[in-house]
Scaffold this active site. Structure first.
Site, PDB file in Angstrom:
ATOM      1  N   ARG A  54      22.720  17.811  45.248  1.00 36.65           N
ATOM      2  CA  ARG A  54      24.113  18.071  45.636  1.00 36.65           C
ATOM      3  C   ARG A  54      25.004  18.358  44.416  1.00 36.65           C
ATOM      4  O   ARG A  54      26.170  17.999  44.391  1.00 36.65           O
ATOM      5  CB  ARG A  54      24.687  16.900  46.437  1.00 36.65           C
ATOM      6  N   GLU A  93      31.233  13.435  49.196  1.00 34.97           N
ATOM      7  CA  GLU A  93      30.667  14.760  49.004  1.00 34.97           C
ATOM      8  C   GLU A  93      31.728  15.853  49.038  1.00 34.97           C
ATOM      9  O   GLU A  93      31.699  16.777  48.232  1.00 34.97           O
ATOM     10  CB  GLU A  93      29.582  15.014  50.059  1.00 34.97           C
ATOM     11  N   SER A 114      28.310  15.380  56.259  1.00 32.70           N
ATOM     12  CA  SER A 114      28.082  14.113  55.561  1.00 32.70           C
ATOM     13  C   SER A 114      29.201  13.886  54.547  1.00 32.70           C
ATOM     14  O   SER A 114      29.363  14.670  53.611  1.00 32.70           O
ATOM     15  CB  SER A 114      26.728  14.134  54.843  1.00 32.70           C
TER      16      SER A 114
END
Length: 351
Positions: free
Chosen positions: A160, A343, A239
């Site tokens: 990520r 995130e 998420s």
């Protein structure tokens, strides 16, 4: 280019949250994107880049500067080589590669947002990450003031994360190139256990491309991870927290906390994440800290379908969302000694 002033930004995000921008510019060509960026840089105007808005948390006061919406179009296939303009709708592009019989991104179906955002976050799900298929990224470099081509290695991909995320004020993604695979209509090897189970195959097996894509879409829909304007469980950024990656020492401390809190027979999720490192599940941590599906009584709540998704139930403010996020972070830290990391990108606010 289209230009608006005091323009609402909430409709451009999947959260439907955030105040207005002083100025909103919509660019439909690479040249327009570059011109808008150069103008902002030349005048010292704060610049916010917006693609599909699926990874943005914008403050209630909005953005004092120029918001640049990248709405470029372009889908080009040459054999197994794919090039996407940054503004292409990602999930539509995935569908077209499946229709073309090419494997490599089929398990990334249903992810909201634009193609240009995928290398920034190194988007991944259900056993695939874009870093495994991206060959090059074409970007405008705000320091050298020229268009550059970055190889996969130069993008510095990790979980990520990427060079683009590490240097958020430097690069503006214009186009992304992928190297896909012609496997005679079959998918890439299925890597995710849940996907394999639903498909009735073993991990490492291949299945028809359409079956892989449809299975992932079904799994995502069941978790509220496919956008639906009528379903508030999908008014989210997917998420909200990344899965923590711990050193061996930190993971041992974490396991002791789990045993103390939940009992010796409870083992936390553990996945190899490189030498001396283990990844665990943010969703598991949130749930075991007491924040179950549907948690909350206000206008921002945890999704009823997935504990990793924080949602706008309608009429929420960004502060409502952040208050919930902070509560979850504090609860997980108190329970297990792990600090969750958000995130989505925050604009004008901090978690």
């Amino acid at each position: 280019m289209q230009e608006l002033h005091d323009a609402p930004l909430a409709p451009l995000t999947t959260f439907r949250l955030g105040g207005p921008a002083t100025r909103l510019v919509t660019a439909t060509t690479d040249d327009e994107v570059i011109a808008a960026v150069r103008e902002a840089d030349d005048t010292g105007t704060p610049l916010l880049l917006i693609g599909g808005g699926s990874n943005l948390v914008i403050g209630d006061k909005g953005f004092a500067g120029t918001a640049l919406r990248i709405a470029t179009a372009g889908f080009s296939l040459d054999g197994t080589a794919l090039e996407l303009a940054a503004g292409e709708v990602w999930t539509d592009a995935v569908a077209r590669t499946v229709e073309a019989g090419l494997a490599g991104i089929e398990c990334l179906a249903g992810i909201p947002g634009s193609a240009g955002a995928t290398p920034i976050q190194n988007v991944g799900a259900y056993g695939q990450e874009v870093s495994s298929t991206i060959t090059e990224v074409i970007a405008y470099d705000r320091i050298s003031r020229e268009t550059v081509t970055l190889s996969n290695e130069e993008c510095r991909f990790s979980y990520r994360h990427s060079r683009f995320k590490a240097e958020p004020e430097r690069f503006v993604v214009l186009r992304v190139r992928f190297g896909l695979e012609d496997a005679d209509g079959l998918s890439a090897p299925v890597r995710y256990a849940e996907t394999a189970r639903v498909l009735g195959v073993g991990t490492g097996d291949r299945v028809p491309l359409a079956a892989a894509r449809e299975t992932v879409l079904k799994l995502r829909s069941g978790k509220g991870m496919v956008l639906d304007p009528e379903d508030h469980d999908t008014w989210s950024a997917g998420s909200f927290f990344t899965n923590p990656i711990l050193t061996d020492e930190d993971f041992a401390v974490f396991r002791a906390r789990v045993e103390e809190r939940l009992g010796a027979d409870v083992a936390p999720p553990a996945y190899p994440a490189g030498e001396g490192r283990t990844k665990t599940s943010a969703a598991w941590l949130i749930d075991r800290a007491g924040f179950t599906k549907g948690y909350g009584t206000g206008r921002a709540r945890i999704s009823t379908k997935h504990t990793l998704a924080l949602t706008n139930r309608g009429g929420a403010t960004t502060e409502d969302l952040l208050a919930l996020a902070r509560e979850v972070v504090a609860g997980v830290r108190d329970a297990f000694g792990i600090t969750l990391v958000n995130e989505p990108v925050t604009v004008g606010v901090e978690l």
